[in-house]
Scaffold this motif. Structure first.
Motif, PDB file in Angstrom:
ATOM      1  N   LYS A   1       5.325   6.644   0.295  1.00 37.18           N
ATOM      2  CA  LYS A   1       6.152   5.484   0.629  1.00 37.18           C
ATOM      3  C   LYS A   1       5.312   4.218   0.451  1.00 37.18           C
ATOM      4  N   THR A   2       5.890   3.179  -0.062  1.00 33.09           N
ATOM      5  CA  THR A   2       5.197   1.892  -0.198  1.00 33.09           C
ATOM      6  C   THR A   2       5.532   1.011   0.994  1.00 33.09           C
ATOM      7  N   VAL A   3       4.470   0.571   1.695  1.00 35.66           N
ATOM      8  CA  VAL A   3       4.665  -0.315   2.851  1.00 35.66           C
ATOM      9  C   VAL A   3       4.164  -1.701   2.496  1.00 35.66           C
ATOM     10  N   GLU A   4       4.702  -2.688   3.144  1.00 34.39           N
ATOM     11  CA  GLU A   4       4.346  -4.084   2.881  1.00 34.39           C
ATOM     12  C   GLU A   4       3.955  -4.776   4.181  1.00 34.39           C
ATOM     13  N   GLY A   5       2.973  -5.638   4.075  1.00 35.55           N
ATOM     14  CA  GLY A   5       2.553  -6.441   5.210  1.00 35.55           C
ATOM     15  C   GLY A   5       1.877  -7.706   4.717  1.00 35.55           C
TER      16      GLY A   5
ATOM     17  N   ALA B   1      -0.524  -1.729   5.736  1.00 39.00           N
ATOM     18  CA  ALA B   1      -0.750  -2.318   4.412  1.00 39.00           C
ATOM     19  C   ALA B   1      -1.841  -3.388   4.426  1.00 39.00           C
ATOM     20  N   ILE B   2      -2.288  -3.779   5.617  1.00 39.25           N
ATOM     21  CA  ILE B   2      -3.196  -4.935   5.752  1.00 39.25           C
ATOM     22  C   ILE B   2      -4.644  -4.463   5.790  1.00 39.25           C
TER      23      ILE B   2
ATOM     24  N   LYS C   1       0.841  -1.186   0.000  1.00 39.36           N
ATOM     25  CA  LYS C   1       0.000   0.000   0.000  1.00 39.36           C
ATOM     26  C   LYS C   1       0.879   1.240   0.000  1.00 39.36           C
ATOM     27  N   GLU C   2       0.515   2.180  -0.816  1.00 36.96           N
ATOM     28  CA  GLU C   2       1.253   3.445  -0.877  1.00 36.96           C
ATOM     29  C   GLU C   2       0.640   4.416   0.123  1.00 36.96           C
ATOM     30  N   ILE C   3       1.470   4.943   1.041  1.00 34.48           N
ATOM     31  CA  ILE C   3       0.978   5.838   2.074  1.00 34.48           C
ATOM     32  C   ILE C   3       1.770   7.140   2.056  1.00 34.48           C
TER      33      ILE C   3
END
Length: 362
Positions: A270-274, A326-327, A247-249
């Motif tokens: 910023k792109t976050v991953e989960g 991201a979830i 998800k881009e935040i």
């Protein structure tokens, strides 16, 4: 458009026919219609002299056509024909009674003839049915088979409709019950205490010519029906699946100042991953039962059988990792619900097997 025109034409024809005068119906030899139309006009008090003449002519023609049919049916030795004769006769007598208020006994002779035919046919139905009942009951007594006694009861019941002297018939019908009633004894075995509670309800299926007992000692049994439940089985299965999300935040802001000294905030993305480990948990319950039938008499026509039931219940548990931003929100609670309990599954499966058992044997 063509359909509309067709419907309009049909409606017009119907209206013309239904609104036709008694005289027109009589000329067209629609005697039944002439009779009805004349009665309708007379009830309104319209043209009584002419309508009485039409009524008499129309009813005379109807009787001339229908009475021979009644007589022909009356010569039959079949109950269904004799009952049809009675029905036809009753319809004609109703017409005569309705017309009599205007014609004053003009058709008394025809009515008397029909009444005599009714008496003759009623007696014939009684005689035929009574004789058939006696024959079937004697067959049941001599052979020990119960089905003829049930048939005999039906014949005596028919005869009872055509006589006022019912005491003898009532006595014979009780004998039919004595020789025609099937007796079943049901038993059920298994590890669950609920089995007896459920299956003793089968006694409620007792009725005419059938007595059902649960787990009792009874004499003169025709069928002993034993249902054996196997061990109730529950399995708990788990299966994992990993889901990953990006998800881009907005992760802060830069500030720019233009030549006029105005500040503007510029978002920094910023792109976050989960991810989520999804564990599917499934409870599966199965129950099987087999039925053995012991034929204790020649009248038991039941056979062995088997039944089974299955229930499934599933939930999902969620274990998250990485950046929670991201979830998706549906995974936040950690699980999707609760499994159906083993006790509730057991109750549902028992009810299903019982219902299948009842459909098969009752």
């Amino acid at each position: 458009m063509r359909q509309l025109l067709f419907f309009s034409a049909y409606l017009l024809i119907f209206c013309v026919l239904s609104c036709a005068s008694p005289q027109k119906r009589l000329k067209k030899q629609d005697y039944q219609g002439a009779y009805k139309a004349a009665i309708k006009e007379l009830k309104k008090g319209k043209n009584p002299r002419d309508n009485k003449v039409i009524l008499q002519k129309g009813l005379s023609a109807v009787l001339a056509e229908k009475i021979p049919v009644v007589k022909q049916l009356s010569n039959s030795e079949q109950v269904k024909d004799l009952e049809k004769a009675l029905k036809e006769s009753n319809g004609l007598q109703d017409k005569i009674t309705e017309a009599d208020q205007y014609l004053r006994g003009a058709f008394d002779e025809s009515k008397n003839d029909l009444v005599q035919l009714d008496e003759q046919n009623s007696q014939a139905i009684y005689d035929i049915s009574f004789a058939a009942g006696q024959s079937k009951l004697a067959e049941s007594i001599s052979t020990g088979y119960k089905e003829p006694a049930i048939n005999a009861h039906a014949h005596f019941e028919k005869a009872r409709q055509y006589t006022r002297e019912t005491q003898k018939l009532d006595s014979l019908m009780n004998v039919c019950y004595e020789y025609g009633t099937y007796i079943y004894v049901v038993s059920a075995r298994g590890d669950s205490w609920d089995i007896n509670r459920q299956f003793d309800d089968v006694e409620g299926y007792s009725g005419a010519f059938l007595e059902v007992y649960y787990d009792r000692f009874v004499s003169d049994v025709d069928c002993e029906i034993a249902i054996d439940f196997r061990d109730l089985d529950f399995d708990l299965d788990e299966d994992d699946e990993t889901l990953r999300f990006e998800k881009e935040i907005v992760d802060g802001y830069d500030v720019e100042v233009d030549t006029a000294g105005v500040e503007t905030e510029i978002p920094i993305y910023k792109t976050v991953e989960g991810g989520v480990v999804v564990t599917k948990i499934e409870r599966v319950g199965t129950w099987e039962a087999s039925v053995r039938v012991r034929r204790s008499s020649q009248n038991c026509g039941l056979s062995d059988n088997s039944f089974s039931a299955e229930r499934r219940s599933e939930i999902f548990e969620y274990e998250t990792f990485g950046d929670e931003r991201a979830i998706p929100s549906e995974y936040e609670d950690g699980r999707s619900g609760d499994l159906v309990s083993e006790d509730d599954m057991e109750e549902e499966m028992l009810e299903e097997i019982y219902a299948a058992f009842v459909r098969a044997y009752f």
